[in-house]
Write a protein that holds these residues in place. Structure first.
Motif, PDB file in Angstrom:
ATOM      1  N   SER A  95       0.852  -1.187   0.000  1.00 24.25           N
ATOM      2  CA  SER A  95       0.000   0.000   0.000  1.00 24.25           C
ATOM      3  C   SER A  95       0.886   1.234   0.000  1.00 24.25           C
ATOM      4  O   SER A  95       1.904   1.278   0.703  1.00 24.25           O
ATOM      5  N   GLN A 114      -5.268   4.924  -9.081  1.00 26.41           N
ATOM      6  CA  GLN A 114      -5.699   4.889  -7.693  1.00 26.41           C
ATOM      7  C   GLN A 114      -6.492   3.606  -7.455  1.00 26.41           C
ATOM      8  O   GLN A 114      -7.269   3.169  -8.284  1.00 26.41           O
ATOM      9  N   GLY A 115      -6.273   2.986  -6.307  1.00 21.61           N
ATOM     10  CA  GLY A 115      -6.902   1.711  -6.002  1.00 21.61           C
ATOM     11  C   GLY A 115      -5.928   0.564  -6.225  1.00 21.61           C
ATOM     12  O   GLY A 115      -4.711   0.765  -6.345  1.00 21.61           O
ATOM     13  N   PRO A 116      -6.429  -0.680  -6.314  1.00 20.39           N
ATOM     14  CA  PRO A 116      -5.537  -1.830  -6.497  1.00 20.39           C
ATOM     15  C   PRO A 116      -4.998  -1.942  -7.914  1.00 20.39           C
ATOM     16  O   PRO A 116      -5.717  -1.691  -8.881  1.00 20.39           O
ATOM     17  N   ASN A 176      -1.738  -1.292  -3.843  1.00 26.87           N
ATOM     18  CA  ASN A 176      -2.883  -0.430  -3.578  1.00 26.87           C
ATOM     19  C   ASN A 176      -2.398   1.009  -3.459  1.00 26.87           C
ATOM     20  O   ASN A 176      -1.607   1.340  -2.570  1.00 26.87           O
ATOM     21  N   ASN A 215      -3.399   4.534  -2.499  1.00 26.05           N
ATOM     22  CA  ASN A 215      -4.432   5.224  -1.740  1.00 26.05           C
ATOM     23  C   ASN A 215      -4.389   6.714  -2.021  1.00 26.05           C
ATOM     24  O   ASN A 215      -3.356   7.268  -2.392  1.00 26.05           O
ATOM     25  N   SER A 216      -5.542   7.360  -1.838  1.00 25.86           N
ATOM     26  CA  SER A 216      -5.556   8.812  -1.945  1.00 25.86           C
ATOM     27  C   SER A 216      -4.841   9.386  -0.733  1.00 25.86           C
ATOM     28  O   SER A 216      -4.776   8.759   0.326  1.00 25.86           O
TER      29      SER A 216
END
Length: 211
Positions: free
Chosen positions: A53, A126-128, A151, A153-154
Motif C-alpha cells: 500500500s 488509484q486503487g488496487p 494499492n 491510496n488517496s
C-alpha cells in the motif's frame, strides 16, 4: 581415489568378508560438460510479500531472489551475476512500467542473485493494481512471472519544498509590515483525494534576535 571423467551414473558397492548384505550408493557424474544457454532456468522468488500500500507518487520496496538451475542436472548450481539479471515490472496488460538490474540484498548489496528495488507508482491508478514482475538474463532466458498487488491510496503530501526561508536584517517597524524572503521559497502539495477536499498549511518561526 581414481578421477572420473565424462558423464554418467556411478554405482559404488561395499562388501566385506563377513557375508553382510552389500551396501550400494549411486551418484551422477557430470564433469566438464559445457552448459548451453537453453538449459538454464531462472526461478524468481519475492521475499517481502506480494501486497503493498502506498500513496500516489510514493514507492514500494520490492525484494527478491533469483535461483538458477540447470534443467539437465539439478544438482549443478548456476552461477548468477547481478549485472546480467534484469528485473522487469509491467502493468497487467503487459505495458512496461520500469526495469532494473539486480543489486543484491538490503544488507549485502553485492550478493549475487538478489535484489531490493523501489517501484515507483506514478503510472499506477488509484486503487488496487496488478503488477507483473519477472527476470531475464543476457541470453534472453526468462523466469516465471509473479504478480504484485499495489494499492495506491488517496492522500495529501508535500512535494518539493525548500528547507529554510531566509529574510534580510530589518529594523523592527512601528506597525505591521510584510517582509519578502530573500530566497526562492514555494510550497508544493500533492492532493489525490476527492475534489474540493480541504487542506491547511501551518508554519512556525524561531524568536527574533537583535543583530
Amino acid at each position: 581415489m581414481k578421477c572420473f571423467s565424462g558423464n554418467g551414473h556411478l554405482m559404488v558397492t561395499e562388501t566385506n568378508a563377513y557375508d553382510d548384505i552389500p551396501g550400494h550408493t549411486e551418484t551422477v557424474i557430470n564433469n566438464g560438460t559445457p552448459r548451453t544457454d537453453a538449459t538454464i532456468k531462472l526461478n524468481l522468488f519475492l521475499t517481502n510479500g506480494h501486497t503493498f500500500s502506498t500513496t500516489k507518487g510514493g514507492k514500494v520496496l520490492v525484494t527478491g531472489m533469483i535461483l538458477g538451475t540447470d534443467q539437465n542436472d539439478f544438482d549443478r548450481d548456476v552461477v548468477l551475476k547481478n549485472n546480467a539479471l534484469t528485473i522487469h515490472f509491467a502493468h497487467a496488460d503487459g505495458t512496461p512500467i520500469t526495469s532494473y538490474k539486480a543489486n543484491g540484498s538490503v544488507n549485502e548489496p553485492d550478493k549475487a542473485g538478489y535484489f531490493h528495488l523501489k517501484l515507483p507508482t506514478e503510472s499506477l491508478k488509484q486503487g488496487p493494481n496488478d503488477v507483473k514482475v519477472w527476470v531475464s538474463d543476457q541470453h534472453g532466458q526468462r523466469s516465471n512471472i509473479d504478480t504484485l498487488i499495489v494499492n495506491v491510496n488517496s492522500g495529501l503530501m508535500f512535494g518539493q519544498i525548500n528547507a529554510q526561508m531566509r529574510f534580510r536584517s530589518n529594523t523592527i517597524p512601528q506597525s505591521e509590515r510584510l517582509l519578502s524572503p530573500t530566497n526562492q521559497w514555494q510550497i508544493e502539495v500533492h492532493d489525490t483525494r476527492s475534489v474540493a477536499s480541504k487542506w491547511y498549511v501551518y508554519a512556525t518561526a524561531t524568536k527574533m534576535k537583535r543583530a
